[in-house]
Design a protein around this motif. Structure first.
Motif, short mmCIF file in Angstrom:
data_model
loop_
_atom_site.label_atom_id
_atom_site.label_comp_id
_atom_site.label_asym_id
_atom_site.label_seq_id
_atom_site.Cartn_x
_atom_site.Cartn_y
_atom_site.Cartn_z
N ARG A 129 15.56 11.76 -3.21
CA ARG A 129 14.27 11.69 -3.90
C ARG A 129 13.43 10.51 -3.42
NH1 ARG A 129 17.71 14.06 -7.60
NH2 ARG A 129 16.79 15.69 -8.93
N VAL A 130 14.07 9.42 -3.05
CA VAL A 130 13.35 8.26 -2.55
C VAL A 130 12.66 8.61 -1.23
CG1 VAL A 130 13.54 5.86 -1.81
CG2 VAL A 130 14.93 6.70 -3.69
N THR A 131 13.35 9.31 -0.36
CA THR A 131 12.77 9.68 0.93
C THR A 131 11.58 10.60 0.75
OG1 THR A 131 14.98 9.52 1.90
CG2 THR A 131 13.31 10.66 3.17
N VAL A 132 11.70 11.56 -0.14
CA VAL A 132 10.59 12.49 -0.39
C VAL A 132 9.37 11.73 -0.92
CG1 VAL A 132 9.86 14.47 -1.76
CG2 VAL A 132 12.15 14.43 -0.77
N ALA A 133 9.60 10.82 -1.85
CA ALA A 133 8.49 10.04 -2.42
C ALA A 133 7.84 9.15 -1.37
CB ALA A 133 8.99 9.20 -3.59
N LEU A 134 8.63 8.54 -0.49
CA LEU A 134 8.07 7.68 0.54
C LEU A 134 7.28 8.48 1.57
CD1 LEU A 134 10.99 5.16 1.15
CD2 LEU A 134 8.86 4.76 -0.10
N ARG A 135 7.73 9.67 1.86
CA ARG A 135 6.97 10.52 2.80
C ARG A 135 5.61 10.90 2.21
NH1 ARG A 135 9.63 12.67 7.18
NH2 ARG A 135 11.89 12.33 7.27
N LEU A 136 5.58 11.24 0.92
CA LEU A 136 4.30 11.55 0.28
C LEU A 136 3.39 10.34 0.28
CD1 LEU A 136 5.52 13.72 -2.74
CD2 LEU A 136 4.42 14.51 -0.65
N ALA A 137 3.96 9.16 0.04
CA ALA A 137 3.16 7.94 0.08
C ALA A 137 2.62 7.68 1.48
CB ALA A 137 3.99 6.75 -0.40
N ALA A 138 3.40 8.00 2.50
CA ALA A 138 2.94 7.80 3.88
C ALA A 138 1.76 8.70 4.21
CB ALA A 138 4.10 8.06 4.85
N VAL A 139 1.77 9.92 3.71
CA VAL A 139 0.64 10.83 3.95
C VAL A 139 -0.63 10.29 3.32
CG1 VAL A 139 -0.24 13.15 3.52
CG2 VAL A 139 2.15 12.83 4.16
N ALA A 140 -0.51 9.75 2.09
CA ALA A 140 -1.68 9.17 1.43
C ALA A 140 -2.18 7.92 2.15
CB ALA A 140 -1.35 8.85 -0.03
N ILE A 141 -1.27 7.12 2.66
CA ILE A 141 -1.65 5.90 3.37
C ILE A 141 -2.43 6.23 4.65
CG2 ILE A 141 -0.64 4.07 4.81
CD1 ILE A 141 1.31 3.51 2.65
N GLY A 142 -2.12 7.36 5.27
CA GLY A 142 -2.79 7.72 6.51
C GLY A 142 -4.29 7.83 6.38
N ARG A 143 -4.80 8.00 5.15
CA ARG A 143 -6.25 8.11 4.94
C ARG A 143 -6.88 6.81 4.47
NH1 ARG A 143 -4.10 12.89 2.61
NH2 ARG A 143 -4.16 11.91 0.53
N HIS A 146 0.84 -1.19 0.00
CA HIS A 146 0.00 0.00 0.00
C HIS A 146 0.88 1.25 0.00
CE1 HIS A 146 -4.01 -1.71 0.36
NE2 HIS A 146 -3.50 -2.61 1.17
N GLY A 147 0.52 2.18 -0.86
CA GLY A 147 1.29 3.41 -0.99
C GLY A 147 2.23 3.41 -2.17
N ILE A 148 2.54 2.24 -2.72
CA ILE A 148 3.45 2.12 -3.86
C ILE A 148 2.63 1.80 -5.10
CG2 ILE A 148 5.41 0.89 -4.86
CD1 ILE A 148 6.53 0.44 -2.15
N GLY A 149 2.50 2.76 -5.99
CA GLY A 149 1.84 2.54 -7.26
C GLY A 149 2.85 2.16 -8.32
N PRO A 150 2.40 1.92 -9.56
CA PRO A 150 3.34 1.52 -10.62
C PRO A 150 4.42 2.56 -10.88
CG PRO A 150 1.07 1.05 -11.25
CD PRO A 150 1.00 1.84 -10.00
N PHE A 151 4.03 3.83 -10.94
CA PHE A 151 5.01 4.87 -11.23
C PHE A 151 5.99 5.05 -10.08
CE2 PHE A 151 5.90 9.57 -12.13
CZ PHE A 151 6.95 9.25 -12.96
N LEU A 152 5.51 4.97 -8.84
CA LEU A 152 6.41 5.07 -7.69
C LEU A 152 7.37 3.88 -7.65
CD1 LEU A 152 7.39 6.44 -5.14
CD2 LEU A 152 5.52 5.36 -3.88
N THR A 182 5.97 5.86 9.23
CA THR A 182 5.25 5.11 8.19
C THR A 182 6.09 5.00 6.93
OG1 THR A 182 3.18 6.01 9.09
CG2 THR A 182 3.08 4.94 6.94
N ALA A 183 6.80 6.07 6.58
CA ALA A 183 7.70 6.00 5.42
C ALA A 183 8.78 4.95 5.63
CB ALA A 183 8.31 7.37 5.16
N ARG A 184 9.27 4.85 6.86
CA ARG A 184 10.27 3.82 7.15
C ARG A 184 9.68 2.42 6.98
NH1 ARG A 184 12.04 0.30 10.78
NH2 ARG A 184 14.31 0.05 11.05
N LYS A 185 8.44 2.21 7.41
CA LYS A 185 7.81 0.89 7.24
C LYS A 185 7.68 0.53 5.76
CE LYS A 185 5.15 -0.34 11.34
NZ LYS A 185 5.73 -1.71 11.35
#
Length: 452
Positions: free
Chosen positions: A352-366, A297-303, A391-394
């Motif tokens: 860039r990986v960290t930034v992308a994972l943080r954005l994914a973590a925000v979306a996962i929170g919902r 969850h949080g990882i789409g094809p483009f990510l 969450t980004a670390r997970k």
């Protein structure tokens, strides 16, 4: 104390790489320092032109050099790195944060000699750099990201021009870059002014009424809209060219990889994001990674494509998931002195990986998932900022385990996570009660209540 012992000098650090070189990278020239025991001129300066880089590589090979260390100074190091690597030399790209403490006066020669000394003693760690094919894919994706940012800026310019003309399209449609918005904008640029004809251009799925479109069409505002539209179309064409190069690069990477024996699992989401490339990214990533990363969850094809482009497919360069999350600066800091923890804050980074994972973590929170429940529980207890990092670390750990060990992730669900949390809390309460000589007995709780 004997005289011999008093006059003895402490032994220096052992030399591990006697044929090591340190290079101070600059924009116009590079200063190269080698071991003074193997050359009468241990420090030489070379210009940054390609012919000078080749001459520098020839000199190092003739001197029997085996390994080279340099700092990651801007992008000036790339050409020197590639020329030296093509000659068979082992090139270490060191982090400037680990080599900036130069004793004595600061100069280019001192920097090069200090790098050479640290590298000869084996005190420098190589920064991560993927193999040539992955680096090519990464370059295409980063170029695409820049074009996307530039296109977004011109969307704002179009919005500003429409506001000048008092065309409030953004109040009645979701986005001006959709089918309805672009039809109306192109018609206005082409000279159409009739509000009824402009309203008739809306998509059949558009529920809002656009019958009252009437603008203040001043020539300077229409001119600004025309130029912003032309630039937006230009960058969209650049993005399409990047997509074609990305597709060819991924296909070339998949040539030497066998097709997965297990069919591609069902997608979690059928909808396609507007920012995704124009080819089947999910199928290509399934063959390249050997597992379906989009099940996390949080990882789409483009990510998933961006993560592989930045980290590569061989994550064994990080011995454990803890090393990987530490490289991403998603692990707590460790500043301890005198047995006291001075700071545990994570370091700032532009990875860039960290930034992308943080954005994914925000979306996962919902989302109604186990990771979403984890995010919400932490956010309520320690705040949203730390919950995003945790969450980004997970997500990073799940990505590491999937790429390194082929883990097949299955989401247990938010209810399962809450049940596991409840059992951990009860176990802790029983253990604490036993320390004080009490016994904890559970009683039925009315529906709607529980551990919070």
């Amino acid at each position: 104390m004997s005289r011999d012992r008093a006059q003895s000098k402490p032994a220096g650090l052992p030399i591990i790489h006697p044929f090591a070189v340190g290079i101070d990278i600059g924009s116009r020239f590079h200063v190269v320092a080698i071991n003074p025991d193997i050359s009468d001129e241990p420090v030489q300066t070379f210009q940054s032109f390609t012919s000078d880089l080749i001459r520098m590589a020839d000199w190092l090979v003739a001197m029997g050099i085996q390994t080279v260390a340099m700092e990651s100074t801007g992008v000036y190091w790339v050409a020197a790195f590639e020329v030296l690597e093509s000659r068979g030399l082992e090139v270490i790209l060191a982090n400037a944060r680990e080599t900036r403490s130069v004793p004595g006066r600061k100069s280019d020669i001192n920097d090069a000699q200090w790098l050479q000394r640290l590298h000869a003693c084996g005190l420098l760690r190589a920064s991560f750099r993927p193999e040539r094919e992955i680096a090519e894919l990464r370059a295409y994706l980063r170029a695409r990201e820049r074009h996307t940012d530039y296109a977004a800026a011109h969307i704002q310019h179009m919005q500003k021009a429409l506001t000048y003309m008092n065309l409030q399209l953004h109040h009645v449609i979701a986005t001006i870059t959709g089918m309805t918005g672009m039809r109306i904008i192109r018609a206005i640029v082409a000279g159409e002014r009739d509000p009824d004809k402009l309203a008739a251009m809306r998509d059949v799925r558009c529920k809002e009424s656009l019958a009252t479109i009437r603008g203040n069409y001043q020539p300077e505002h229409v001119f600004a809209l025309k130029q912003a539209l032309a630039l937006y179309d230009f960058y969209q064409n650049c993005i399409e060219e990047c997509d074609r190069e990305i597709e060819r690069t991924v296909a070339r990477l998949n040539l030497c990889r066998p097709a997965p024996e297990v069919p591609l699992p069902k997608a979690k989401h059928r909808s396609r994001m507007p920012s995704d490339p124009g080819f089947d990214v999910r199928t290509a990533m399934y063959q390249l990674a050997g597992t379906d990363l989009t099940q996390i969850h949080g990882i789409g094809p483009f990510l998933a494509l961006r993560l592989i482009a930045e980290c590569g497919t061989d994550l064994s360069r990080w011995p454990t998931a803890k090393h990987f999350t530490s490289w991403l600066t998603l692990s707590p800091g460790c500043k301890i002195s005198g047995g006291k923890i001075l700071s545990a804050h994570t370091r700032k980074t532009s990875n860039r990986v960290t930034v992308a994972l943080r954005l994914a973590a925000v979306a996962i929170g919902r989302s109604n998932t186990a990771l979403g429940a984890f995010y919400r529980r932490l956010a309520a207890r320690i705040g949203h900022a730390k919950a995003v990092t945790a969450t980004a670390r997970k997500i990073a750990v799940l990505f590491y385990n999937a790429m390194r060990f082929g883990m097949d992730y299955r989401d247990p669900g938010a209810d399962y996570y809450e049940q596991q949390y409840r059992e951990r809390v009860i176990k802790q309460l029983r253990r604490r009660a036993a320390l004080f000589g009490f016994e904890l007995q559970l009683q039925p709780v009315p529906s709607g209540e529980g551990v919070s």
